[in-house]
Design an enzyme around this catalytic site. Sequence first.
Site, PDB file in Angstrom:
ATOM      1  N   CYS A  61       0.519  -1.482   0.123  1.00 22.72           N
ATOM      2  CA  CYS A  61      -0.032   0.177  -0.253  1.00 22.72           C
ATOM      3  C   CYS A  61       0.558   1.322  -0.320  1.00 22.72           C
ATOM      4  CB  CYS A  61      -1.156  -0.217   1.072  1.00 22.72           C
ATOM      5  SG  CYS A  61      -2.452   1.015   0.991  1.00 22.72           S
ATOM      6  N   HIS A 160      -2.721  -4.995   1.501  1.00 17.51           N
ATOM      7  CA  HIS A 160      -2.486  -5.610   3.212  1.00 17.51           C
ATOM      8  C   HIS A 160      -2.260  -7.122   3.025  1.00 17.51           C
ATOM      9  CE1 HIS A 160      -1.732  -1.101   5.026  1.00 17.51           C
ATOM     10  NE2 HIS A 160      -3.075  -0.654   3.559  1.00 17.51           N
ATOM     11  N   GLU A 162      -0.571  -8.718   5.602  1.00 21.76           N
ATOM     12  CA  GLU A 162      -0.736  -9.283   6.919  1.00 21.76           C
ATOM     13  C   GLU A 162      -2.087  -8.887   7.818  1.00 21.76           C
ATOM     14  OE1 GLU A 162       0.205  -5.797   4.973  1.00 21.76           O
ATOM     15  OE2 GLU A 162      -0.643  -4.271   6.473  1.00 21.76           O
TER      16      GLU A 162
HETATM   17  N1  GLN Z   1      -3.685   6.337   1.045  1.00 17.47           N
HETATM   18  C1  GLN Z   1      -2.768   6.469   1.762  1.00 17.47           C
HETATM   19  C2  GLN Z   1      -1.370   7.121   1.073  1.00 17.47           C
HETATM   20  O1  GLN Z   1      -1.385   7.327  -0.193  1.00 17.47           O
HETATM   21  C3  GLN Z   1      -1.801   4.815   1.668  1.00 17.47           C
HETATM   22  C4  GLN Z   1      -2.825   3.835   2.689  1.00 17.47           C
HETATM   23  C5  GLN Z   1      -2.534   2.820   3.222  1.00 17.47           C
HETATM   24  O2  GLN Z   1      -0.965   2.429   2.842  1.00 17.47           O
HETATM   25  N2  GLN Z   1      -3.212   1.897   3.220  1.00 17.47           N
HETATM   26  O3  GLN Z   1       0.068   7.000   1.628  1.00 17.47           O
END
Ligand code: GLN
Length: 180
Positions: A61, A160, A162
């Site tokens: 992410c 994610h 995890e």
């Molecule tokens: N929206 C977040 C970003 O731009 C990422 C979100 C996440 O890591 N769950 O960094």
Amino acid sequence: MLERCGAAPRPVRRQAELTGLNGIVLPGGESTTIAKLAAAFELLEPLRAAVRGGLPAYGSCAGMILLADRVTDAPAGQQTIGGIDMTVRRNAFGRQVDSFEGDLEFAVLGEEPVHAVFIRAPWVEQAGPDVEPLARIPSGPAAGRIVAVRQGSMLATAFHPEMTGDSRVHELFVRIVGES
Ligand code: GLN
């Protein structure tokens, strides 16, 4: 999750803690904040150098955003570590309330689909020739969007892993670390 895969993880918050690593995980969170903090703690350049030098890296992410060579929909001046020849769109699926879960085909992990948790997630808007797409959104308005990639010893997922009991993505990364 990494311990379950036989690795010995430890947190990295200071430059000195980068020494002796066989791989690094860039977690989820907020990529602009992570980049600002990394710069403030003088970790950004050392991280760039480490990844450029071949340190295996897995980003989930926000971590995927940090490993992208190019980011769209980022605030002006957002820095990344880079390494993967891709353009990543931040918050691609919408706002926090548009977070969702779904099953993905992820062939390198076997036949069993991966149950993926997307939290204000990015997607891969464009990937260079050396980037191997590993999973895509199967249906809906975002159908076909790439949400997992590998380039050499770098791995990134928009979701994610995890957050679920399925350790196959982390196992893949531990294997990549072992092979390098
Ligand atoms: N929206 C977040 C970003 O731009 C990422 C979100 C996440 O890591 N769950 O960094």
